[in-house]
Motif scaffolding. Structure first.
Motif, mmCIF file in Angstrom:
data_model
loop_
_atom_site.group_PDB
_atom_site.id
_atom_site.type_symbol
_atom_site.label_atom_id
_atom_site.label_comp_id
_atom_site.label_asym_id
_atom_site.label_seq_id
_atom_site.Cartn_x
_atom_site.Cartn_y
_atom_site.Cartn_z
ATOM 1 N N UNK A 266 -2.909 -79.320 -74.942
ATOM 2 C CA UNK A 266 -3.244 -80.134 -75.663
ATOM 3 C C UNK A 266 -4.528 -80.968 -75.491
ATOM 4 N N UNK A 267 -5.308 -80.410 -74.630
ATOM 5 C CA UNK A 267 -6.733 -80.922 -74.046
ATOM 6 C C UNK A 267 -7.748 -81.260 -75.072
ATOM 7 N N UNK A 268 -7.739 -80.144 -76.021
ATOM 8 C CA UNK A 268 -8.875 -80.277 -77.050
ATOM 9 C C UNK A 268 -8.247 -81.229 -77.855
ATOM 10 N N UNK A 269 -7.069 -81.272 -78.413
ATOM 11 C CA UNK A 269 -6.614 -82.070 -79.438
ATOM 12 C C UNK A 269 -6.675 -83.765 -78.723
ATOM 13 N N UNK A 270 -6.229 -83.841 -77.463
ATOM 14 C CA UNK A 270 -6.339 -85.101 -77.042
ATOM 15 C C UNK A 270 -7.754 -85.558 -76.955
ATOM 16 N N UNK A 271 -8.778 -84.611 -76.975
ATOM 17 C CA UNK A 271 -10.167 -85.120 -76.699
ATOM 18 C C UNK A 271 -10.705 -85.481 -78.116
ATOM 19 N N UNK A 272 -10.118 -84.759 -78.992
ATOM 20 C CA UNK A 272 -10.653 -84.899 -80.464
ATOM 21 C C UNK A 272 -10.180 -86.010 -81.169
ATOM 22 N N UNK A 273 -8.721 -86.326 -80.691
ATOM 23 C CA UNK A 273 -8.225 -87.430 -81.443
ATOM 24 C C UNK A 273 -8.702 -88.740 -80.609
ATOM 25 N N UNK A 274 -9.210 -88.584 -79.466
ATOM 26 C CA UNK A 274 -9.746 -89.597 -78.802
ATOM 27 C C UNK A 274 -8.934 -90.907 -78.967
ATOM 28 N N UNK A 275 -7.647 -90.947 -78.311
ATOM 29 C CA UNK A 275 -6.994 -92.240 -78.290
ATOM 30 C C UNK A 275 -6.373 -92.647 -79.694
ATOM 31 N N UNK A 276 -6.714 -92.030 -80.731
ATOM 32 C CA UNK A 276 -6.188 -92.208 -82.332
ATOM 33 C C UNK A 276 -4.689 -91.333 -82.374
ATOM 34 N N UNK A 277 -3.643 -92.252 -82.054
ATOM 35 C CA UNK A 277 -2.360 -91.544 -82.492
ATOM 36 C C UNK A 277 -1.986 -90.791 -83.603
ATOM 37 N N UNK A 278 -2.681 -91.603 -84.819
ATOM 38 C CA UNK A 278 -2.403 -90.865 -85.854
ATOM 39 C C UNK A 278 -3.389 -89.419 -86.217
ATOM 40 N N UNK A 279 -4.425 -89.595 -85.684
ATOM 41 C CA UNK A 279 -5.393 -88.230 -85.682
ATOM 42 C C UNK A 279 -4.457 -87.089 -85.068
ATOM 43 N N UNK A 280 -3.898 -87.607 -83.782
ATOM 44 C CA UNK A 280 -3.040 -86.579 -82.920
ATOM 45 C C UNK A 280 -1.881 -86.145 -83.754
ATOM 46 N N UNK A 281 -1.366 -87.048 -84.167
ATOM 47 C CA UNK A 281 -0.101 -86.315 -85.311
ATOM 48 C C UNK A 281 -0.455 -85.714 -86.321
ATOM 49 N N UNK A 282 -1.792 -85.768 -86.902
ATOM 50 C CA UNK A 282 -2.155 -84.966 -88.093
ATOM 51 C C UNK A 282 -2.574 -83.863 -87.479
ATOM 52 N N UNK A 283 -2.915 -83.417 -86.156
ATOM 53 C CA UNK A 283 -3.316 -82.197 -85.962
ATOM 54 C C UNK A 283 -1.923 -81.380 -85.318
ATOM 55 N N UNK A 284 -1.123 -82.047 -84.785
ATOM 56 C CA UNK A 284 0.285 -81.465 -84.529
ATOM 57 C C UNK A 284 0.912 -81.191 -85.688
ATOM 58 N N UNK A 285 0.872 -81.919 -86.663
ATOM 59 C CA UNK A 285 1.635 -81.540 -87.936
ATOM 60 C C UNK A 285 0.937 -80.143 -88.583
#
Lengths: 162, 105
Positions: free
Chosen positions: B1-20
């Motif tokens: 999840x490192x790259x996703x964490x880095x790209x979403x940079x603390x934005x939970x909605x962005x992280x959820x978008x990638x996970x979906x």
């Protein structure tokens, strides 16, 4: 710093392409197009295409063409287009084949792959800047040569008229 | 999840978008793997493993990625994987999907 290099990502892997696109945008590449099959990318390609292409080898989830066939078509239509292979195939044969056919780089999809794609694009960007500077200095040399010739012709005419 | 964490940079909605985005591919392809017939030609299984391998790697599931890469190579080299190996891969994928779904809550 925003880099004025347009990038095309050609990969049938939709989520990874989206993540890679965001990664590149975050690293200064403001113009990144996505294509999920070779056919739609080739339709968008023109003779003077200045984009760098990040191309997957196995495009079987998208269209009929594989990465090598797309590379061949790109080099035929727009020879100066830079192509970076980005593949899940950790195969020396595929890598050699793609480099022999004109690819600029071959990157195996791995944990560090996104950073490697960026490094490879940075090199393409540097080459483009060098070429641009070379064209500029050639233009300046021409302008100076014309200026000198005009001056010499003027001086010659002046003395001929005396 | 490192790259996703880095790209979403603390934005939970962005992280959820990638996970979906990843779940949209992982879930249907896992169903395809579950019903795959190991007694038949295994090229369709290899193609699914190849497709999922990179995604699993981006998510950071290194163990699952290693198993998928190994099975893909076995089939590519002309070998076959057995039902037990396929079931184990599906089980690992299923765990990964569950973990991702948890992150969406």
């Amino acid at each position: 710093m925003s880099k004025h290099l347009k990038v095309a990502l050609v990969d049938d892997d939709i989520p990874n392409t989206e993540v890679l696109r965001d990664f590149l945008i975050r690293n200064g590449y403001s113009h990144v197009d996505k294509y999920h099959d070779g056919e739609s990318f080739l339709e968008s390609l023109d003779r003077f295409d200045e984009r760098a292409v990040v191309l997957d080898f196995d495009l079987s989830g998208g269209g009929e063409l594989n990465g090598l066939e797309v590379l061949e078509a790109v080099k035929e239509r727009s020879p100066s287009t830079h192509v970076i292979f980005f593949s899940g195939q950790d195969s020396l044969e595929v890598a050699v084949e793609s480099l022999k056919n004109g690819a600029d780089d071959y990157i195996v999809k791995s944990n560090a792959a996104f950073a490697l794609v960026k490094t490879s694009l940075d090199k393409v960007y540097d080459i483009q800047i060098l070429k641009l500077n070379e064209r500029r200095s050639q233009r300046i040399s021409w302008i100076m040569a014309i200026g000198w010739m005009a001056t010499i012709a003027g001086v010659a005419l002046y003395f001929a008229g005396r | 999840m490192e790259i996703i964490d880095r790209l979403s940079a603390g934005d939970p909605e962005k992280k959820k978008y990638y996970i979906r985005l990843f779940l949209d591919t992982l879930e249907p392809e896992m169903e395809n793997l579950k019903v795959a017939d190991v007694t038949q030609h295994q090229e369709p299984i290899r193609a699914i493993l190849h497709k999922l391998k990179s995604q699993v790697q981006t998510i950071g599931a290194r163990g699952t990625h290693a198993i998928m890469a190994q099975h893909e190579q076995t089939i590519k080299d002309g070998g076959q994987i057995d039902q037990g190996q396929l079931d184990e891969t599906c089980r690992q994928l299923s765990d990964l999907i569950e973990n991702l779904q948890e992150l969406l809550k």
